[in-house]
Motif scaffolding. Structure first.
Motif, PDB file in Angstrom:
ATOM      1  N   LEU A 151       4.631   9.943  -7.150  1.00  0.00           N
ATOM      2  CA  LEU A 151       5.706  10.268  -8.089  1.00  0.00           C
ATOM      3  C   LEU A 151       5.228  10.293  -9.532  1.00  0.00           C
ATOM      4  N   ARG A 152       3.987   9.857  -9.750  1.00  0.00           N
ATOM      5  CA  ARG A 152       3.433   9.754 -11.104  1.00  0.00           C
ATOM      6  C   ARG A 152       4.333   8.900 -11.999  1.00  0.00           C
ATOM      7  N   ALA A 153       4.836   7.844 -11.401  1.00  0.00           N
ATOM      8  CA  ALA A 153       5.725   6.936 -12.136  1.00  0.00           C
ATOM      9  C   ALA A 153       4.908   5.997 -13.019  1.00  0.00           C
ATOM     10  N   GLU A 154       5.502   5.556 -14.090  1.00  0.00           N
ATOM     11  CA  GLU A 154       4.860   4.564 -14.961  1.00  0.00           C
ATOM     12  C   GLU A 154       4.679   3.269 -14.170  1.00  0.00           C
ATOM     13  N   TRP A 155       3.465   2.717 -14.176  1.00  0.00           N
ATOM     14  CA  TRP A 155       3.192   1.549 -13.346  1.00  0.00           C
ATOM     15  C   TRP A 155       2.734   0.339 -14.160  1.00  0.00           C
ATOM     16  N   ARG A 156       2.417   0.546 -15.431  1.00  0.00           N
ATOM     17  CA  ARG A 156       1.890  -0.551 -16.234  1.00  0.00           C
ATOM     18  C   ARG A 156       3.014  -1.343 -16.893  1.00  0.00           C
ATOM     19  N   PRO A 157       3.092  -2.642 -16.626  1.00  0.00           N
ATOM     20  CA  PRO A 157       4.099  -3.477 -17.308  1.00  0.00           C
ATOM     21  C   PRO A 157       3.818  -3.504 -18.805  1.00  0.00           C
ATOM     22  N   LYS A 158       4.860  -3.306 -19.613  1.00  0.00           N
ATOM     23  CA  LYS A 158       4.673  -3.223 -21.059  1.00  0.00           C
ATOM     24  C   LYS A 158       5.393  -4.326 -21.826  1.00  0.00           C
ATOM     25  N   THR A 159       6.418  -4.889 -21.227  1.00  0.00           N
ATOM     26  CA  THR A 159       7.229  -5.859 -21.954  1.00  0.00           C
ATOM     27  C   THR A 159       7.283  -7.186 -21.200  1.00  0.00           C
ATOM     28  N   ARG A 160       7.772  -8.200 -21.898  1.00  0.00           N
ATOM     29  CA  ARG A 160       7.952  -9.514 -21.269  1.00  0.00           C
ATOM     30  C   ARG A 160       8.939  -9.412 -20.112  1.00  0.00           C
ATOM     31  N   ALA A 161       9.983  -8.574 -20.277  1.00  0.00           N
ATOM     32  CA  ALA A 161      10.966  -8.406 -19.208  1.00  0.00           C
ATOM     33  C   ALA A 161      10.335  -7.785 -17.972  1.00  0.00           C
ATOM     34  N   LEU A 200       7.498  -2.321  10.386  1.00  0.00           N
ATOM     35  CA  LEU A 200       8.123  -3.097   9.317  1.00  0.00           C
ATOM     36  C   LEU A 200       7.706  -2.592   7.934  1.00  0.00           C
ATOM     37  N   GLY A 201       6.404  -2.322   7.779  1.00  0.00           N
ATOM     38  CA  GLY A 201       5.905  -1.917   6.475  1.00  0.00           C
ATOM     39  C   GLY A 201       6.319  -0.519   6.073  1.00  0.00           C
ATOM     40  N   LEU A 202       6.277   0.427   7.029  1.00  0.00           N
ATOM     41  CA  LEU A 202       6.502   1.833   6.701  1.00  0.00           C
ATOM     42  C   LEU A 202       7.951   2.264   6.894  1.00  0.00           C
ATOM     43  N   VAL A 203       8.571   1.850   8.010  1.00  0.00           N
ATOM     44  CA  VAL A 203       9.922   2.316   8.317  1.00  0.00           C
ATOM     45  C   VAL A 203      10.967   1.408   7.682  1.00  0.00           C
ATOM     46  N   SER A 204      10.925   0.109   8.026  1.00  0.00           N
ATOM     47  CA  SER A 204      11.978  -0.800   7.559  1.00  0.00           C
ATOM     48  C   SER A 204      11.904  -1.066   6.062  1.00  0.00           C
ATOM     49  N   THR A 205      10.685  -1.152   5.505  1.00  0.00           N
ATOM     50  CA  THR A 205      10.551  -1.473   4.089  1.00  0.00           C
ATOM     51  C   THR A 205      10.500  -0.211   3.223  1.00  0.00           C
ATOM     52  N   ALA A 206       9.460   0.616   3.387  1.00  0.00           N
ATOM     53  CA  ALA A 206       9.324   1.813   2.550  1.00  0.00           C
ATOM     54  C   ALA A 206      10.434   2.824   2.845  1.00  0.00           C
ATOM     55  N   GLY A 207      10.631   3.140   4.126  1.00  0.00           N
ATOM     56  CA  GLY A 207      11.674   4.094   4.489  1.00  0.00           C
ATOM     57  C   GLY A 207      13.061   3.582   4.161  1.00  0.00           C
ATOM     58  N   GLY A 208      13.317   2.287   4.442  1.00  0.00           N
ATOM     59  CA  GLY A 208      14.617   1.701   4.139  1.00  0.00           C
ATOM     60  C   GLY A 208      14.903   1.706   2.652  1.00  0.00           C
ATOM     61  N   PHE A 209      13.893   1.418   1.848  1.00  0.00           N
ATOM     62  CA  PHE A 209      14.045   1.444   0.394  1.00  0.00           C
ATOM     63  C   PHE A 209      14.476   2.825  -0.090  1.00  0.00           C
ATOM     64  N   LEU A 210      13.815   3.860   0.387  1.00  0.00           N
ATOM     65  CA  LEU A 210      14.155   5.221  -0.044  1.00  0.00           C
ATOM     66  C   LEU A 210      15.571   5.597   0.390  1.00  0.00           C
ATOM     67  N   VAL A 238      10.733   1.742  -8.461  1.00  0.00           N
ATOM     68  CA  VAL A 238       9.700   1.866  -7.441  1.00  0.00           C
ATOM     69  C   VAL A 238       8.429   1.124  -7.870  1.00  0.00           C
ATOM     70  N   SER A 239       8.098   1.162  -9.155  1.00  0.00           N
ATOM     71  CA  SER A 239       6.914   0.446  -9.642  1.00  0.00           C
ATOM     72  C   SER A 239       7.145  -1.060  -9.636  1.00  0.00           C
ATOM     73  N   LEU A 240       8.346  -1.474 -10.033  1.00  0.00           N
ATOM     74  CA  LEU A 240       8.685  -2.897  -9.997  1.00  0.00           C
ATOM     75  C   LEU A 240       8.594  -3.434  -8.573  1.00  0.00           C
ATOM     76  N   ILE A 249       0.844  -1.207   0.000  1.00  0.00           N
ATOM     77  CA  ILE A 249       0.000   0.000   0.000  1.00  0.00           C
ATOM     78  C   ILE A 249       0.874   1.250   0.000  1.00  0.00           C
ATOM     79  N   ALA A 250       1.921   1.242   0.846  1.00  0.00           N
ATOM     80  CA  ALA A 250       2.822   2.393   0.921  1.00  0.00           C
ATOM     81  C   ALA A 250       3.504   2.642  -0.424  1.00  0.00           C
ATOM     82  N   PHE A 251       3.947   1.566  -1.081  1.00  0.00           N
ATOM     83  CA  PHE A 251       4.626   1.725  -2.362  1.00  0.00           C
ATOM     84  C   PHE A 251       3.663   2.136  -3.465  1.00  0.00           C
ATOM     85  N   ALA A 252       2.436   1.647  -3.422  1.00  0.00           N
ATOM     86  CA  ALA A 252       1.449   2.060  -4.419  1.00  0.00           C
ATOM     87  C   ALA A 252       1.176   3.560  -4.308  1.00  0.00           C
TER      88      ALA A 252
END
Length: 340
Positions: A55-65, A222-232, A180-182, A46-49
């Motif tokens: 960020l208005r990042a592209e979120w739709r997968p377009k390729t097989r990769a 875990l969800g907000l600090v360790s995962t989302a915050g740690g990722f950033l 971030v979308s991946l 949810i936090a990443f979504a």
């Protein structure tokens, strides 16, 4: 000023990731491990979504990769890795779990050698792998290799192997999705896998649920600090200081985990556990001896001054690996020519 800021960010990341093991320990007191891991990634997804939308990042997968990247990330980096991690930590202390996870940078080079084209691993890295694995044996023996402690170590080792393999496989893919979308897609898929495993696991169905304020706090942390915050924090530091320096957080986080486990949970650390950790750190140093010298050498007045990865190198899980080509050798030679 910049160095001080980088140090603060590094410490913050080590705390965010190191304290995650204590939060897992708290949550495991009232929730079965697979369900707890699934709920963690419900919160993180949810936090990443929201972050992707912000960020208005592209979120739709377009390729097989793109789809393959989501599959590898969701299955290996989230579902399998964290499922094994949470189940494994139910048998051992938070400090031991963090130490075993520090094997990831040691396990990655041989996998990269096998799966990435033109990758080379030198003799010190082979020795480093052996020394690191010896550290795991020492830690496993410290609690008795035939009881639950040994089982927990084995599960955690497989968790580290799963993450290292997933990182290398993703590196082979050339998708179009922003990181971030991946990550968001991988967390959604991983959470679904963990929920399915929790429902299918007989032991989890037989376990009663008790949601306490401590459980909710551990999930949110875990969800907000360790995962989302740690990722950033991780990707900010990766951009600022490079892969070689940021990979050292794998060895700061277990120290934080040990201190928090002792202070908050009353866990004890044995001499054998410390010895095992030292062996893993030595193994890491041998595996990363070139990258560490490129980082430390200039500050001692020796070696190259340029940070980062050559154009033909790759970064896997925060670790830089260089392809064996004449271009890299030219890059390495030119990197010595820099101003003070």
């Amino acid at each position: 000023m910049t160095l001080n800021r980088d140090v603060v960010l590094f410490v913050a990341l080590a705390v965010a990731w190191g304290t995650a093991f204590s939060a897992i320990e708290i949550g495991l007191e009232t929730l079965p491990p697979l369900l707890f891991a699934a709920l963690r990634f419900d919160v993180a997804a949810i936090a990443f979504a929201l972050l992707v939308l912000g960020l208005r990042a592209e979120w739709r997968p377009k390729t097989r990769a793109d789809w393959l990247g989501i599959g590898v990330g969701g299955v290996l980096l989230v579902g399998v890795h964290f499922g094994l991690l949470f189940v494994g930590q139910s048998y051992v202390s938070s400090a031991v779990a963090a130490i075993v996870m520090s094997l990831i940078p040691i396990l990655t080079p041989p996998l990269a050698l096998a799966l990435l084209p033109r990758m080379r691993v030198r003799a010190p890295a082979v020795v480093g792998l052996v020394v690191g694995l010896a550290g795991i044996v020492v830690i496993a023996r410290s609690g008795g290799s035939l009881d639950g402690h040994g089982l927990g170590i084995a599960l955690l080792f497989l968790a580290a192997l799963s993450f290292a393999l997933g990182s290398v496989l993703i590196e082979r893919l050339e998708g179009t999705l922003p990181v971030v979308s991946l990550q968001a897609w991988a967390m959604v898929l991983g959470a679904a896998i963990l929920h399915a495993l929790s429902v299918a696991h007989p032991a989890e169905r037989a376990t009663g649920l008790e949601i306490t304020p401590a459980t909710i706090g551990a999930l949110a942390y875990l969800g907000l600090v360790s995962t989302a915050g740690g990722f950033l924090l991780y990707f900010v530091l990766l951009e600022r200081v490079g892969a070689a320096e940021i990979s050292l957080v794998n060895y700061a986080a277990p120290v934080v985990a040990a201190l928090f486990g002792w202070a908050v949970l009353g866990e004890s650390i044995t001499a054998a556990t410390i010895l095992g950790f030292v062996l893993i750190v030595v193994g890491f140093a041998l595996c990363k001896i070139d990258a560490l010298w490129r980082t430390v050498g200039p500050r001692l007045g020796y070696g190259p001054c340029r940070r980062g990865t050559p154009s033909s190198g790759v970064v896997v899980g925060g670790n830089a690996y260089v392809a064996d080509s004449s271009t890299d050798r030219r890059d390495g030679a030119s990197s010595h020519q820099c101003a003070d």
